[in-house]
Design a protein around this motif. Structure first.
Motif, PDB file in Angstrom:
ATOM      1  N   ALA A 211       0.791  -1.154  -0.021  1.00 24.68           N
ATOM      2  CA  ALA A 211       0.008  -0.101  -0.013  1.00 24.68           C
ATOM      3  C   ALA A 211       0.640   1.493  -0.062  1.00 24.68           C
ATOM      4  CB  ALA A 211      -0.901  -0.032   1.370  1.00 24.68           C
ATOM      5  N   LYS A 212       1.882   1.230   0.649  1.00 25.25           N
ATOM      6  CA  LYS A 212       2.899   2.522   0.796  1.00 25.25           C
ATOM      7  C   LYS A 212       3.413   2.618  -0.474  1.00 25.25           C
ATOM      8  CE  LYS A 212       6.809   4.015   3.601  1.00 25.25           C
ATOM      9  NZ  LYS A 212       7.753   3.805   4.547  1.00 25.25           N
ATOM     10  N   HIS A 213       3.955   1.733  -0.968  1.00 27.70           N
ATOM     11  CA  HIS A 213       4.452   1.681  -2.328  1.00 27.70           C
ATOM     12  C   HIS A 213       3.851   2.325  -3.506  1.00 27.70           C
ATOM     13  CE1 HIS A 213       7.364   0.574  -5.646  1.00 27.70           C
ATOM     14  NE2 HIS A 213       6.187   0.021  -6.206  1.00 27.70           N
ATOM     15  N   ILE A 214       2.402   1.946  -3.345  1.00 31.09           N
ATOM     16  CA  ILE A 214       1.464   2.971  -4.453  1.00 31.09           C
ATOM     17  C   ILE A 214       0.824   3.958  -4.000  1.00 31.09           C
ATOM     18  CG2 ILE A 214       1.279   0.538  -5.858  1.00 31.09           C
ATOM     19  CD1 ILE A 214      -1.253   0.471  -4.723  1.00 31.09           C
ATOM     20  N   GLY A 215       1.056   4.278  -2.633  1.00 33.34           N
ATOM     21  CA  GLY A 215       0.558   5.727  -2.017  1.00 33.34           C
ATOM     22  C   GLY A 215      -1.082   5.443  -1.641  1.00 33.34           C
ATOM     23  N   MET A 216      -1.232   4.285  -1.053  1.00 30.24           N
ATOM     24  CA  MET A 216      -2.702   3.915  -0.500  1.00 30.24           C
ATOM     25  C   MET A 216      -2.545   3.564   0.997  1.00 30.24           C
ATOM     26  SD  MET A 216      -4.382   0.978  -3.142  1.00 30.24           S
ATOM     27  CE  MET A 216      -5.945   1.130  -2.931  1.00 30.24           C
ATOM     28  N   THR A 217      -3.502   3.442   1.779  1.00 28.78           N
ATOM     29  CA  THR A 217      -3.667   3.229   3.062  1.00 28.78           C
ATOM     30  C   THR A 217      -3.567   1.700   3.123  1.00 28.78           C
ATOM     31  OG1 THR A 217      -6.109   3.041   3.094  1.00 28.78           O
ATOM     32  CG2 THR A 217      -4.614   5.196   3.759  1.00 28.78           C
ATOM     33  N   SER A 218      -3.311   0.940   4.055  1.00 25.57           N
ATOM     34  CA  SER A 218      -3.440  -0.524   4.245  1.00 25.57           C
ATOM     35  C   SER A 218      -4.849  -0.949   4.014  1.00 25.57           C
ATOM     36  CB  SER A 218      -3.115  -1.220   5.526  1.00 25.57           C
ATOM     37  OG  SER A 218      -1.632  -0.903   5.713  1.00 25.57           O
ATOM     38  N   ALA A 219      -5.967  -0.034   4.565  1.00 31.19           N
ATOM     39  CA  ALA A 219      -7.356  -0.526   4.446  1.00 31.19           C
ATOM     40  C   ALA A 219      -7.702  -0.218   3.163  1.00 31.19           C
ATOM     41  CB  ALA A 219      -7.942   0.564   5.290  1.00 31.19           C
ATOM     42  N   GLY A 220      -7.171   0.501   2.293  1.00 35.13           N
ATOM     43  CA  GLY A 220      -7.492   0.785   0.975  1.00 35.13           C
ATOM     44  C   GLY A 220      -6.942  -0.387   0.105  1.00 35.13           C
ATOM     45  N   TRP A 221      -5.875  -0.827   0.494  1.00 33.76           N
ATOM     46  CA  TRP A 221      -5.205  -2.028  -0.175  1.00 33.76           C
ATOM     47  C   TRP A 221      -6.132  -3.487   0.248  1.00 33.76           C
ATOM     48  CZ3 TRP A 221      -2.517  -3.471  -4.333  1.00 33.76           C
ATOM     49  CH2 TRP A 221      -2.212  -4.570  -4.354  1.00 33.76           C
ATOM     50  N   GLY A 222      -6.637  -3.533   1.418  1.00 37.85           N
ATOM     51  CA  GLY A 222      -7.569  -4.317   1.802  1.00 37.85           C
ATOM     52  C   GLY A 222      -8.803  -4.669   1.130  1.00 37.85           C
ATOM     53  N   LYS A 223      -9.529  -3.473   0.800  1.00 38.03           N
ATOM     54  CA  LYS A 223     -10.539  -3.307  -0.228  1.00 38.03           C
ATOM     55  C   LYS A 223     -10.286  -3.916  -1.492  1.00 38.03           C
ATOM     56  CE  LYS A 223     -12.919   0.275   2.461  1.00 38.03           C
ATOM     57  NZ  LYS A 223     -13.519   1.883   2.184  1.00 38.03           N
ATOM     58  N   LEU A 224      -9.047  -3.343  -1.959  1.00 41.99           N
ATOM     59  CA  LEU A 224      -8.670  -3.909  -3.471  1.00 41.99           C
ATOM     60  C   LEU A 224      -8.650  -5.448  -3.399  1.00 41.99           C
ATOM     61  CD1 LEU A 224      -7.509  -2.857  -6.306  1.00 41.99           C
ATOM     62  CD2 LEU A 224      -5.566  -3.812  -5.397  1.00 41.99           C
ATOM     63  N   GLU A 225      -7.961  -6.017  -2.139  1.00 44.83           N
ATOM     64  CA  GLU A 225      -7.645  -7.541  -2.543  1.00 44.83           C
ATOM     65  C   GLU A 225      -9.236  -8.236  -2.137  1.00 44.83           C
ATOM     66  OE1 GLU A 225      -4.741  -8.907   0.379  1.00 44.83           O
ATOM     67  OE2 GLU A 225      -3.258  -8.143  -0.739  1.00 44.83           O
ATOM     68  N   ASN A 226     -10.039  -7.688  -1.586  1.00 43.74           N
ATOM     69  CA  ASN A 226     -11.491  -8.261  -1.486  1.00 43.74           C
ATOM     70  C   ASN A 226     -12.385  -7.748  -2.505  1.00 43.74           C
ATOM     71  OD1 ASN A 226     -11.387  -9.695   0.792  1.00 43.74           O
ATOM     72  ND2 ASN A 226     -10.730  -7.759   1.778  1.00 43.74           N
ATOM     73  N   GLY A 227     -12.006  -7.184  -3.959  1.00 46.96           N
ATOM     74  CA  GLY A 227     -12.625  -6.895  -5.017  1.00 46.96           C
ATOM     75  C   GLY A 227     -13.776  -5.804  -4.513  1.00 46.96           C
ATOM     76  N   LYS A 228     -13.394  -4.840  -3.519  1.00 48.58           N
ATOM     77  CA  LYS A 228     -14.381  -3.862  -3.338  1.00 48.58           C
ATOM     78  C   LYS A 228     -13.777  -2.442  -3.709  1.00 48.58           C
ATOM     79  CE  LYS A 228     -16.217  -6.104   0.533  1.00 48.58           C
ATOM     80  NZ  LYS A 228     -16.620  -6.571   1.836  1.00 48.58           N
ATOM     81  N   ALA A 229     -12.794  -2.448  -4.460  1.00 51.23           N
ATOM     82  CA  ALA A 229     -12.149  -0.976  -4.802  1.00 51.23           C
ATOM     83  C   ALA A 229     -11.579  -1.541  -6.127  1.00 51.23           C
ATOM     84  CB  ALA A 229     -11.037  -0.544  -3.545  1.00 51.23           C
ATOM     85  N   SER A 230     -10.973  -0.449  -6.939  1.00 49.54           N
ATOM     86  CA  SER A 230     -10.360  -0.748  -7.926  1.00 49.54           C
ATOM     87  C   SER A 230      -9.096   0.166  -8.234  1.00 49.54           C
ATOM     88  CB  SER A 230     -11.287  -0.505  -9.281  1.00 49.54           C
ATOM     89  OG  SER A 230     -11.615   0.836  -9.337  1.00 49.54           O
TER      90      SER A 230
END
Length: 195
Positions: free
Chosen positions: A30-49
């Motif tokens: 998440a840090k590498h791409i400038g996201m929060t860990s929570a944002g990355w978690g949403k991505l891994e769960n198909g809830k964010a793009s």
């Protein structure tokens, strides 16, 4: 239960699978791409793009060529469609892979038996033959089942794949195995709940 999922969910699961194989934390990617860990978690769960730029950063960080990512998604889509799944481009409600992920978590519990209504019916990670489901798995499926409990490991990963049936459990290369395992868990849940 409808067999449906989205490309976003498959992509998130592919990224998660690769991240776990490389022992990379959610916070570091998440840090590498400038996201929060929570944002990355949403991505891994198909809830964010992801934007195309961030997707390319993730592919680079995880050492997944973008062509391999899209090729894997195309193969998984065809495999799922051949098993009767509807695969959507956008995020959807009641995503079967997300439900299957919850059901699959039951197979990861490190115990050796399943107890239904006070009686051990499965030992040694054998395949679940009959019974009812409640608790987390029923919640994930949006169902309430009264009077029975499922505890311990529902099945080993191999047994879960066998229960899921079809080519999903056995097919493909290393990328996408998590998607196949979760799809098998969803099919396992379908079969269990239909009894």
């Amino acid at each position: 239960m409808a067999r449906q999922t989205s490309v976003l969910t498959m992509m998130g699961l592919i990224f998660k699978e690769s991240r776990l194989e490389k022992n990379i934390t959610q916070s570091s990617i998440a840090k590498h791409i400038g996201m929060t860990s929570a944002g990355w978690g949403k991505l891994e769960n198909g809830k964010a793009s992801l934007s195309v730029e961030n997707m390319m950063l993730v592919c680079s960080f995880l050492e997944i060529p973008p062509t391999q990512l899209f090729s894997s998604i195309e193969i998984l889509t065809k495999d799922l469609e051949n098993e009767g799944w509807d695969v959507h481009i956008n995020r959807i409600d009641n995503d079967g892979l997300l439900i299957g992920k919850e059901l699959g978590a039951l197979s990861e519990v490190a115990t050796s038996s399943v107890t239904v209504a006070g009686s051990t019916i499965i030992t040694g990670g054998a395949a679940l033959a009959a019974g009812s489901l409640s608790g987390a798995a029923a919640s994930a499926a949006g169902l309430t089942v009264a009077g029975s409990t499922l505890s311990g490991a529902a099945a080993s990963s191999a047994s879960l794949a066998a229960l899921g049936g079809g080519s999903l459990a056995a097919g493909g290369g290393s990328i996408g195995m998590l998607v196949r395992k979760i799809a098998s868990a969803y099919v396992w849940g379908e079969k269990l709940l239909s009894k």
